[in-house]
Design an enzyme around this catalytic site. Structure first.
Site, PDB file in Angstrom:
ATOM      1  CD1 TRP A 181       2.055   1.720   2.654  1.00 41.59           C
ATOM      2  CD2 TRP A 181       1.336   0.820   4.569  1.00 41.59           C
ATOM      3  NE1 TRP A 181       1.974   2.720   3.584  1.00 41.59           N
ATOM      4  CE2 TRP A 181       1.536   2.211   4.762  1.00 41.59           C
ATOM      5  CE3 TRP A 181       0.868   0.041   5.630  1.00 41.59           C
ATOM      6  CZ2 TRP A 181       1.294   2.834   5.978  1.00 41.59           C
ATOM      7  CZ3 TRP A 181       0.624   0.663   6.836  1.00 41.59           C
ATOM      8  CH2 TRP A 181       0.835   2.045   7.015  1.00 41.59           C
ATOM      9  CG  ASP A 182       2.658  -7.554   3.371  1.00 42.80           C
ATOM     10  OD1 ASP A 182       2.574  -8.077   2.247  1.00 42.80           O
ATOM     11  OD2 ASP A 182       2.365  -8.150   4.426  1.00 42.80           O
ATOM     12  CG  LEU A 183      -3.207  -6.877   0.596  1.00 40.44           C
ATOM     13  CD1 LEU A 183      -4.001  -5.725   1.182  1.00 40.44           C
ATOM     14  CD2 LEU A 183      -3.607  -7.128  -0.855  1.00 40.44           C
TER      15      LEU A 183
END
Length: 224
Positions: A13-15
């Site tokens: 996951w990107d933030l």
């Protein structure tokens, strides 16, 4: 109990723009940094482009800064962001519940962000998200992982996923997530509720796209 709907087992996951909406903090920090460099930007939306890419790249690509100028601008940015800006942030509604559902269904959850690791951890802990991930992969404070591909590869190696690339997917909202995933040899899911457009996702070759968080849940878990 819900079960995995896809062939994937591991979700990276990107933030920014994927788990949380950091618009206020990032645009304020960028605006202040540019002002100290002699550039006045009055319209906050013009600075949304800073959300997602590595910070050095943003100053170089968007304003033509040299490496030295970009380094100095990054310092100005962090003077504000690292103290106040990181908390001028908002978790996307429903993302915490979705993460819990995905974990219960058997997915392994990992973060892969271009933020420096201490800042990423602060943000995730602030929203009670850190405990939901098996590992938080990020850049270093010395910026030794300058590209998203570097961060993804770091997560794959550290977490024993290097030989599970076919069962691993990157979830993010900008082209850097998609390009980084492709460079690392994994698929990508482009989310359109963040700061990338459908055109951006198409042009950079996202494996698939989803419009919102419920759609992401349906893709990974099924259901109506």
């Amino acid at each position: 109990m819900e079960r995995r709907k896809t062939e994937y087992e591991n979700l990276l996951w990107d933030l920014d723009g994927t788990l949380t909406d950091p618009a206020v903090g990032i645009t304020t920090a960028a605006q202040l940094a540019l002002r100290r460099c002699g550039i006045e930007v009055g319209e906050r939306r013009e600075l949304f482009k800073f959300i997602g890419p590595p910070l050095m790249d943003s100053f170089r690509d968007f304003y033509g800064f040299t490496d030295g100028e970009a380094e100095r601008a990054c310092g100005y940015f962090r003077e504000y962001y690292n103290v106040r800006g990181l908390f001028e942030n908002e978790m996307y509604e429903g993302i915490d519940t979705l993460l819990d559902r995905l974990s219960a269904a058997g997915y392994g959850l990992y973060v892969a962000t271009s933020k420096p690791e201490p800042i990423a951890r602060q943000v995730l802990e602030h929203f009670d998200l850190a405990r939901r991930f098996r590992f938080i992969g990020a850049d270093t404070t010395e910026h030794l992982r300058p590209t998203k591909a570097d961060v993804i590869e770091y997560v794959l190696e550290r977490c024993g996923l290097a030989d599970k690339r076919a069962r691993t997917v990157m979830i993010g909202d900008r082209k850097h997530d998609v390009i980084g995933a492709r460079t690392a040899g994994i698929d990508s899911i482009g989310v359109l509720y963040g700061y990338g457009s459908e055109e951006e996702m198409r042009e950079c070759g996202a494996t698939m796209t989803v419009r919102d968080i419920p759609s992401l849940g349906r893709l990974l878990l099924g259901g109506e």
